[in-house]
Design an enzyme around this catalytic site. Structure first.
Site, PDB file in Angstrom:
ATOM      1  N   ASP A  35       0.809  -1.236  -0.111  1.00 29.60           N
ATOM      2  CA  ASP A  35       0.024   0.017  -0.050  1.00 29.60           C
ATOM      3  C   ASP A  35       1.078   1.052   0.076  1.00 29.60           C
ATOM      4  OD1 ASP A  35       0.611   0.461   2.844  1.00 29.60           O
ATOM      5  OD2 ASP A  35      -1.143  -0.919   3.381  1.00 29.60           O
ATOM      6  N   LYS A  57      -4.864   2.814  -0.411  1.00 36.39           N
ATOM      7  CA  LYS A  57      -5.414   3.282   0.794  1.00 36.39           C
ATOM      8  C   LYS A  57      -4.843   4.511   1.194  1.00 36.39           C
ATOM      9  CE  LYS A  57      -6.588  -0.459   3.978  1.00 36.39           C
ATOM     10  NZ  LYS A  57      -6.378  -0.804   5.352  1.00 36.39           N
ATOM     11  N   MET A 170      -3.842   8.680  12.045  1.00 37.53           N
ATOM     12  CA  MET A 170      -4.911   8.879  11.238  1.00 37.53           C
ATOM     13  C   MET A 170      -5.816   9.954  11.927  1.00 37.53           C
ATOM     14  SD  MET A 170      -5.956   4.909  10.522  1.00 37.53           S
ATOM     15  CE  MET A 170      -5.780   4.266  12.165  1.00 37.53           C
TER      16      MET A 170
HETATM   17  N1  SAH Z   1       1.029   0.430  10.728  1.00 41.62           N
HETATM   18  C1  SAH Z   1       1.283   1.871  10.513  1.00 41.62           C
HETATM   19  C2  SAH Z   1       0.137   2.801  10.908  1.00 41.62           C
HETATM   20  C3  SAH Z   1      -1.034   2.552  10.067  1.00 41.62           C
HETATM   21  S1  SAH Z   1      -2.314   3.607  10.174  1.00 41.62           S
HETATM   22  C4  SAH Z   1       2.431   2.116  11.654  1.00 41.62           C
HETATM   23  O1  SAH Z   1       2.729   1.152  12.677  1.00 41.62           O
HETATM   24  O2  SAH Z   1       3.235   3.104  11.637  1.00 41.62           O
HETATM   25  C5  SAH Z   1      -1.942   5.111   9.253  1.00 41.62           C
HETATM   26  C6  SAH Z   1      -1.557   6.076   9.826  1.00 41.62           C
HETATM   27  O3  SAH Z   1      -0.085   6.148  10.409  1.00 41.62           O
HETATM   28  C7  SAH Z   1      -1.344   7.501   9.086  1.00 41.62           C
HETATM   29  O4  SAH Z   1      -2.688   8.011   9.097  1.00 41.62           O
HETATM   30  C8  SAH Z   1      -0.433   8.305   9.794  1.00 41.62           C
HETATM   31  O5  SAH Z   1      -0.888   8.959  10.946  1.00 41.62           O
HETATM   32  C9  SAH Z   1       0.387   7.350  10.280  1.00 41.62           C
HETATM   33  N2  SAH Z   1       1.862   7.017   9.573  1.00 41.62           N
HETATM   34  C10 SAH Z   1       2.188   5.925   8.877  1.00 41.62           C
HETATM   35  N3  SAH Z   1       3.480   6.198   8.503  1.00 41.62           N
HETATM   36  C11 SAH Z   1       3.633   7.644   8.517  1.00 41.62           C
HETATM   37  C12 SAH Z   1       4.647   8.479   7.961  1.00 41.62           C
HETATM   38  N4  SAH Z   1       5.669   7.844   7.223  1.00 41.62           N
HETATM   39  N5  SAH Z   1       4.835   9.807   8.462  1.00 41.62           N
HETATM   40  C13 SAH Z   1       3.597  10.246   9.257  1.00 41.62           C
HETATM   41  N6  SAH Z   1       2.422   9.648   9.628  1.00 41.62           N
HETATM   42  C14 SAH Z   1       2.592   8.192   9.114  1.00 41.62           C
END
Ligand code: SAH
Length: 497
Positions: A35, A57, A170
């Site tokens: 994704d 996504k 999110m």
């Molecule tokens: N599994 C992921 C989270 C998925 S939910 C993790 O562990 O990081 C998706 C959310 O994660 C996004 O809406 C944002 O809030 C955050 N996110 C994930 N990667 C990011 C990044 N590189 N920079 C900023 N926010 C990030």
């Protein structure tokens, strides 16, 4: 036989933050389902023939529904394939990895999970924010700012009473509400807040403020998802601990014009220094094959006195042919070997050969100077090199001895995407263009068109050496900085000069 599914956490974005296990399974996958948050650099590690399925996504703009994603993964696994499901961060931190796992188990498919560095921790780290600190936070809480249904509520009363760091994922669409509710439920309006957009990537952008004003700041700066919301005293440490944004080339957009197959070394060095690399391949290397002249020269190598290499490409093609004709490096035993450039001599070393002559300056003229005092009239020199190479080396050497030039490869124009490049250029989103040979200059201009040449004036042009600089200047452009040492390391230095 049933296949197997690997749910892999790709980390927050920086390629280096993938785990060793993650990389191992990516290399072995038949299919990779990925994704938006997974860095697409990972896909380059896949084996040949691996299929990629993008399932999108963006929070409100899902390319595929979760059920569709589950079905794709299941179907492929049932066909006996090794499937990698690559997810940003950690698969079990708001990644719906648990649901995908349950579905696979229910359908009798074997699966394994490779944890990843969650953005909730790694993303903060790259913004200079430690998620805990003895003086400021003794716990942390990772919260979704986006609940499954409207009716479900975040328990702001409980959250507001916590002393630890709060990290919302999110949560951008809900930012104003989150801040208001935290204040309403007892958090000081002066509590520090940071918003981290595209954490750990070269385009990372961070703004900070307080619960009271952060929403206005985000609106003004136009910060969008994906972003992390961090609430707590630890945000104050950012100024001190911000190592990532202090990298020398952080925030700089740098175009690499070398052939795609040859650009990884320069790209990696630039990324290491924090730059965002834009690939615009202007050259492709095409081996001339079949090449009877080369084969013949190799067979009669013992009739030569000198062998001259002017590029790494020529070294690689020469040895490939030597080995496939059934010889080994002993065939070169009686020859003196010359190499122009450190990449060329380094490549020779990888075949167990130390060049006898490596001129001080990495250009043909310097090699001629070196050879002048050594070669005798009756000596024979073999030069396997590019079809388009400059005449000067062969012409000057012919005055000193007997020369056999063998063309071993063509440099053809690369597949750099003209429209994308021009768009970035007109938006001012290119800071530097690196030129590592004259043909990278000529080809870039050929691709974009001579009439667009003047647009390059707004960008800093970096040259690997005087010959390349001359070519740049021949188009009426000026060189912003020239490498002192005519190598990739020299180019890096020239950028930072
Ligand atoms: N599994 C992921 C989270 C998925 S939910 C993790 O562990 O990081 C998706 C959310 O994660 C996004 O809406 C944002 O809030 C955050 N996110 C994930 N990667 C990011 C990044 N590189 N920079 C900023 N926010 C990030």
């Amino acid at each position: 036989m049933k296949g197997k599914v690997y749910l892999i956490g790709a980390g927050p974005g920086d390629f280096g933050l993938l785990t060793i296990n993650g990389l191992k399974y990516i290399k072995n996958a038949d299919i990779i389902v990925y994704d938006r948050l997974a860095n697409d650099r990972f896909l380059k590690e896949a084996k040949e023939g691996c299929r990629f399925i993008y399932v999108g996504k963006e929070s409100s703009n899902h390319t595929k529904t979760q059920d569709e994603i589950n079905d794709i993964i299941l179907e492929e696994a049932l066909k006996g394939k090794t499937v990698v499901r690559l997810k940003g961060g950690d698969p079990y931190v708001f990644g719906r990895g648990g649901e995908e796992g349950e579905y696979l188990i229910k359908n009798g498919v074997d699966f394994e999970v490779v944890p990843g560095i969650t953005s909730a921790i790694g993303g903060l780290c790259y913004a200079g924010i430690p998620i805990t600190h003895r003086d400021y936070a003794s716990s942390f809480h990772v919260i979704t700012g986006h609940l499954k249904t409207e009716e479900e509520d975040i328990n702001f009363k409980a959250l507001s009473s916590l002393k630890g760091t709060l990290v919302f994922l999110m949560g951008m669409a809900n930012l104003e509400n989150i801040c208001k509710e935290l204040i309403k439920n007892g958090k000081s309006k002066d509590t520090p807040v940071a918003i981290i957009n595209w954490a750990t990537r070269p385009e990372q952008k961070v703004v900070s403020g307080t619960l009271d004003n952060i929403h206005d700041i985000v609106m003004k700066e136009g910060i969008k998802p994906p972003s992390l919301i961090v609430v707590g005293e630890v945000v104050k440490l950012r100024e001190k601990l911000n190592f990532f944004e202090k990298k020398p080339l952080f925030g700089k957009n740098i175009v690499v014009t070398r052939a795609r197959a040859k650009n990884s070394e320069l790209k990696d060095m630039l990324v290491e220094l924090g730059a965002k690399v834009i690939e615009f391949p202007t050259i492709e290397i095409e081996e001339i094959t079949p090449n009877e002249k080369l084969d013949y020269s190799i067979k009669e190598l013992d009739t030569y006195n000198y062998l001259v290499f002017t590029s790494k490409n020529a070294v690689e093609i020469f040895f490939k042919r030597l080995f496939s004709l059934g010889f080994d490096v002993r065939k070169l035993g009686s020859l003196k070997i010359a190499a122009i450039g450190s990449a060329t001599s380094k490549s020779l070393r990888s075949y167990g050969i130390k060049a006898d002559i490596v001129p001080k300056d990495f250009v043909a003229e310097s090699l001629i100077e070196e050879l002048k005092s050594r070669v005798k009239k009756e000596d024979r020199v073999l030069i396997p090199r590019a079809k388009e190479a400059r005449d000067v080396l062969v012409k000057s050497l012919e005055k000193l001895c007997r020369v056999n030039e063998v063309k071993v490869y063509n440099t053809v124009i690369g597949d750099g995407k003209k429209e994308e490049f021009l768009k970035l250029l007109s938006k001012g989103e290119i800071d530097y263009i690196t030129f590592t040979s004259s043909s990278t200059v000529r080809n870039l201009i050929k691709i974009i068109g001579l009439d667009k040449c003047k647009e390059l004036k707004s960008v800093k042009l970096i040259s690997i050496g005087p010959i390349t600089s001359k070519t740049i200047e021949s188009f009426g452009l000026s060189v912003s900085s020239e490498a002192k040492e005519y190598t990739l390391a020299g180019v890096l230095e020239a950028i930072q000069f």
